[in-house]
Scaffold this active site. Structure first.
Site, short mmCIF file in Angstrom:
data_model
loop_
_atom_site.label_atom_id
_atom_site.label_comp_id
_atom_site.label_asym_id
_atom_site.label_seq_id
_atom_site.Cartn_x
_atom_site.Cartn_y
_atom_site.Cartn_z
N ASP A 1 0.83 -1.20 0.00
CA ASP A 1 0.00 0.00 0.00
C ASP A 1 0.88 1.26 0.00
O ASP A 1 2.08 1.19 0.27
CB ASP A 1 -0.86 -0.04 1.27
CG ASP A 1 -1.84 1.10 1.35
OD1 ASP A 1 -2.33 1.56 0.31
OD2 ASP A 1 -2.13 1.52 2.49
N ASP B 1 -2.62 -0.89 5.80
CA ASP B 1 -3.00 -0.39 7.12
C ASP B 1 -4.52 -0.42 7.36
O ASP B 1 -4.97 0.06 8.39
CB ASP B 1 -2.48 1.05 7.32
CG ASP B 1 -3.10 2.03 6.34
OD1 ASP B 1 -3.22 1.67 5.15
OD2 ASP B 1 -3.49 3.14 6.76
N ASP C 1 -0.40 5.03 1.23
CA ASP C 1 -0.64 5.96 2.35
C ASP C 1 -0.54 5.27 3.70
O ASP C 1 -1.16 4.23 3.93
CB ASP C 1 -2.02 6.60 2.19
CG ASP C 1 -2.11 7.39 0.90
OD1 ASP C 1 -1.06 7.87 0.43
OD2 ASP C 1 -3.22 7.50 0.36
#
Lengths: 174, 174
Positions: free
Chosen positions: B7, B133, B9
Site C-alpha cells: 500500500d 493499514d 498511504d
C-alpha cells in the site's frame, strides 16, 4: 456473483476512431488499416506517428472519446447480474488517469469508483471473465478470456472473440 | 517469484504526518491521537475536518509527502527478491492519481509503471502477501495479510503486524 473484468480503450472507448477522425480533419491524412497488426498507431504514416503519440499522451485526449456502440446498454445490464470491474492499463499515460475516471463518470454513471482500476499490468487482477483487445492482458488471466475484436488484433488466434457489445449480451445475458 | 502487494498511504507515504505538521504550522491547532480509531481524520477538531478533507482532495497534496522511514532501502531489496506491486485505493481522490505516480517515480525510481496500480477496491488483486493499514483492504485478500501499524488501526486484532520497515526486512529478507 461472477466477476467480469472489462477493458476501456478499443472496448468501451474509441481512441483509435477519435484519432483517425482528427488526423483526417486537421491534417488531411489517412491511415492504412492493413498496417495496424499489433498496434493501430502503426497504421499512421511513419512521419506522423510521433505527433499522434504526443496527442495520445496529452491531457484531455482520453476525456472526450466516443463510446463504443451498445456498450452503455449492455454494461448497465451486466452490472445487475455480475460483479463488473473496469480495468485499464493506463500507467504508461499519466495524463490519462483523471480523464479516464471522469469519462467513465459521464458515460457509465451506474458504475461507481470502487469498480474502477487503473493499472500498469493486468497480471495483478483476477476474475471469472476478462474482455480485452490485447494478448498481453489476456494471456496471464486465470479466468475465461475473451478477445474483443479490434483492427490491430485481427491476426490473433487462440481466443474466443467478442465482435461487438450485442454479441457480448448474447454470451453473458441469456 | 512470490508477489508482495504494498500500500502507499501510511505505509510508504505519510499523508497523516504531513497534514498534522501543516495544521500545526498554518492553523496553530493540534490533533487528538486518542480519537483516531478507524481514521486519522477523526483526530482533527470537528470544526476543521472539512478543511482537512478539502486539502486531502486538492491537486498536489499527494505529490509532496514525506517518505516512511527505511521504506526506500527495504523496497529496493524486496524488488530484487519478490514481484513487488504498489497498489493504492485512490479512485476516491481523482486529483491524487497523477500525483501518486510522480511521487513514486521520484522516491522509488527502481520501480517501474508496470508495478503500480491505482484502484477503487483491492478485492480485485491477488498475490502472496499484502502489506496494508486498513482492514477493508486486507480482509478479502487470499494470500497472507500483514497489518502495517498506524495510529488509526491500533485497536484492530487478528492480523500479524509490521510496525516499521526494519521489521518488514526481518520478515521478508532473511
Amino acid at each position: 456473483m461472477e466477476r467480469i473484468i472489462i477493458d476501456m480503450d478499443e472496448v468501451i472507448a474509441d481512441p483509435m476512431g477519435e484519432m483517425i477522425e482528427w488526423y483526417r480533419r486537421e491534417h488531411g491524412g489517412d491511415v492504412d488499416f492493413g498496417k495496424m497488426d499489433g498496434s493501430w498507431l502503426k497504421g499512421f504514416p511513419e512521419k506522423d506517428q510521433a505527433m499522434v503519440l504526443e496527442r495520445l499522451k496529452s491531457p484531455g485526449f482520453f476525456r472526450h472519446l466516443p463510446v463504443m456502440e451498445d456498450s452503455q446498454d449492455v454494461l448497465r445490464e451486466l452490472n445487475k447480474n455480475y460483479e463488473v470491474f473496469i480495468v485499464s492499463a493506463a500507467m504508461e499515460f499519466p495524463n490519462s488517469l483523471k480523464d479516464k475516471l471522469e469519462w467513465l463518470a459521464d458515460h457509465f454513471p451506474f458504475l461507481n469508483w470502487r469498480q474502477i482500476a487503473l493499472t500498469g499490468s493486468k497480471d495483478l487482477v483476477f476474475g471469472d471473465y476478462m474482455i480485452d483487445d490485447h494478448v498481453k492482458n489476456l494471456k496471464g488471466f486465470k479466468g475465461k478470456p475473451y478477445m474483443y475484436t479490434a483492427v490491430h488484433n485481427l491476426g490473433v488466434t487462440g481466443y474466443d472473440r467478442i465482435g461487438n457489445w450485442k454479441e457480448a449480451a448474447k454470451i453473458f445475458l441469456k
